[in-house]
Design a protein around this motif. Structure first.
Motif, PDB file in Angstrom:
ATOM      1  N   LYS A  95       0.782  -1.367   0.034  1.00 13.79           N
ATOM      2  CA  LYS A  95      -0.089  -0.038   0.097  1.00 13.79           C
ATOM      3  C   LYS A  95       0.837   0.924  -0.068  1.00 13.79           C
ATOM      4  O   LYS A  95       1.798   1.189   0.613  1.00 13.79           O
ATOM      5  N   LEU A  96       0.554   2.230  -0.746  1.00 14.43           N
ATOM      6  CA  LEU A  96       0.933   3.699  -0.563  1.00 14.43           C
ATOM      7  C   LEU A  96       0.559   4.267   0.646  1.00 14.43           C
ATOM      8  O   LEU A  96      -0.554   4.397   1.189  1.00 14.43           O
ATOM      9  N   SER A  97       1.697   4.288   1.577  1.00 15.16           N
ATOM     10  CA  SER A  97       1.385   4.683   3.191  1.00 15.16           C
ATOM     11  C   SER A  97       2.098   6.112   3.277  1.00 15.16           C
ATOM     12  O   SER A  97       3.240   6.358   3.027  1.00 15.16           O
ATOM     13  N   MET A  98       1.371   6.875   4.104  1.00 12.33           N
ATOM     14  CA  MET A  98       1.682   8.283   4.596  1.00 12.33           C
ATOM     15  C   MET A  98       1.799   8.137   6.097  1.00 12.33           C
ATOM     16  O   MET A  98       0.796   7.832   6.620  1.00 12.33           O
ATOM     17  N   VAL A  99       2.675   8.366   6.616  1.00  5.58           N
ATOM     18  CA  VAL A  99       2.841   8.680   8.184  1.00  5.58           C
ATOM     19  C   VAL A  99       3.253  10.007   8.609  1.00  5.58           C
ATOM     20  O   VAL A  99       3.887  10.317   8.149  1.00  5.58           O
ATOM     21  N   PHE A 100       2.247  10.607   9.428  1.00  3.22           N
ATOM     22  CA  PHE A 100       2.310  11.924   9.848  1.00  3.22           C
ATOM     23  C   PHE A 100       2.550  12.112  11.669  1.00  3.22           C
ATOM     24  O   PHE A 100       1.578  11.503  12.138  1.00  3.22           O
ATOM     25  N   VAL A 101       3.655  12.553  11.820  1.00  5.44           N
ATOM     26  CA  VAL A 101       3.890  12.223  13.375  1.00  5.44           C
ATOM     27  C   VAL A 101       3.719  13.753  13.869  1.00  5.44           C
ATOM     28  O   VAL A 101       4.723  14.647  13.602  1.00  5.44           O
ATOM     29  N   VAL A 114       0.292   9.671  13.729  1.00  4.01           N
ATOM     30  CA  VAL A 114       0.712   9.505  15.311  1.00  4.01           C
ATOM     31  C   VAL A 114       0.727  10.499  16.020  1.00  4.01           C
ATOM     32  O   VAL A 114       1.525  11.492  15.612  1.00  4.01           O
ATOM     33  N   GLY A 115       0.249  10.596  16.985  1.00  8.86           N
ATOM     34  CA  GLY A 115       0.343  11.529  18.053  1.00  8.86           C
ATOM     35  C   GLY A 115      -0.940  11.837  18.791  1.00  8.86           C
ATOM     36  O   GLY A 115      -1.953  11.020  18.504  1.00  8.86           O
ATOM     37  N   THR A 116      -0.885  12.843  19.795  1.00  9.43           N
ATOM     38  CA  THR A 116      -2.285  13.047  20.400  1.00  9.43           C
ATOM     39  C   THR A 116      -2.386  14.627  20.809  1.00  9.43           C
ATOM     40  O   THR A 116      -1.339  15.190  20.423  1.00  9.43           O
ATOM     41  N   GLY A 117      -3.506  14.943  20.961  1.00 10.91           N
ATOM     42  CA  GLY A 117      -3.501  16.560  21.415  1.00 10.91           C
ATOM     43  C   GLY A 117      -5.119  16.850  21.271  1.00 10.91           C
ATOM     44  O   GLY A 117      -6.014  16.030  21.132  1.00 10.91           O
ATOM     45  N   PRO A 118      -5.331  18.123  21.451  1.00 13.41           N
ATOM     46  CA  PRO A 118      -6.850  18.579  21.687  1.00 13.41           C
ATOM     47  C   PRO A 118      -7.685  18.085  20.337  1.00 13.41           C
ATOM     48  O   PRO A 118      -8.911  18.319  20.659  1.00 13.41           O
ATOM     49  N   GLN A 119      -7.223  18.024  19.125  1.00 14.54           N
ATOM     50  CA  GLN A 119      -8.126  17.729  18.022  1.00 14.54           C
ATOM     51  C   GLN A 119      -7.981  16.034  17.814  1.00 14.54           C
ATOM     52  O   GLN A 119      -8.753  15.918  16.579  1.00 14.54           O
ATOM     53  N   ARG A 159      -3.663  24.123  14.626  1.00 14.20           N
ATOM     54  CA  ARG A 159      -2.578  25.020  13.791  1.00 14.20           C
ATOM     55  C   ARG A 159      -1.668  24.050  12.747  1.00 14.20           C
ATOM     56  O   ARG A 159      -1.076  24.321  11.812  1.00 14.20           O
ATOM     57  N   LYS A 160      -1.593  22.716  13.096  1.00 14.17           N
ATOM     58  CA  LYS A 160      -0.821  21.966  12.287  1.00 14.17           C
ATOM     59  C   LYS A 160      -1.674  21.607  10.961  1.00 14.17           C
ATOM     60  O   LYS A 160      -1.012  21.165   9.928  1.00 14.17           O
ATOM     61  N   GLY A 161      -2.876  21.765  10.582  1.00 14.11           N
ATOM     62  CA  GLY A 161      -3.671  21.923   9.458  1.00 14.11           C
ATOM     63  C   GLY A 161      -3.992  20.349   9.129  1.00 14.11           C
ATOM     64  O   GLY A 161      -4.000  20.064   7.929  1.00 14.11           O
TER      65      GLY A 161
END
Length: 85
Positions: A31-37, A68-73, A43-45
């Motif tokens: 698969k074509l995979s995109m990983v965003f950490v 990958v991550g956590t936060g208010p959104q 504000r990260k969009g």
């Protein structure tokens, strides 16, 4: 001059075998995979990323996004992922 807080030494342990094992573990093979950490906040969009991916799905049906991550959104993005598919 303010030095960057990371060194490249931490990436020395990344081998093609470890990458292949990780891709298999996370069902990313073939698969074509995109990983965003990142921290998940507006504000990260991330919502723009989701909208762009929905446009790409017709041309790349195997495209997968891994956030990958956590936060208010986080909850908003999880709901958007379910809605957008």
């Amino acid at each position: 001059l303010i030095p960057y807080g990371q060194t490249t030494a931490r990436f020395d342990a990344i081998t093609s075998e470890r990458v292949a094992a990780s891709r298999k573990e996370h069902l990313m093979e073939g698969k074509l995979s995109m990983v965003f950490v990142a921290r998940l906040f507006s504000r990260k969009g991330h919502t723009y990323l989701f909208r762009a991916l929905t446009r790409l799905q017709n041309d790349f049906p195997d495209l997968m996004l891994y956030l990958v991550g956590t936060g208010p959104q986080q909850q908003e993005l999880e709901e958007m992922a379910v809605k957008e598919g």
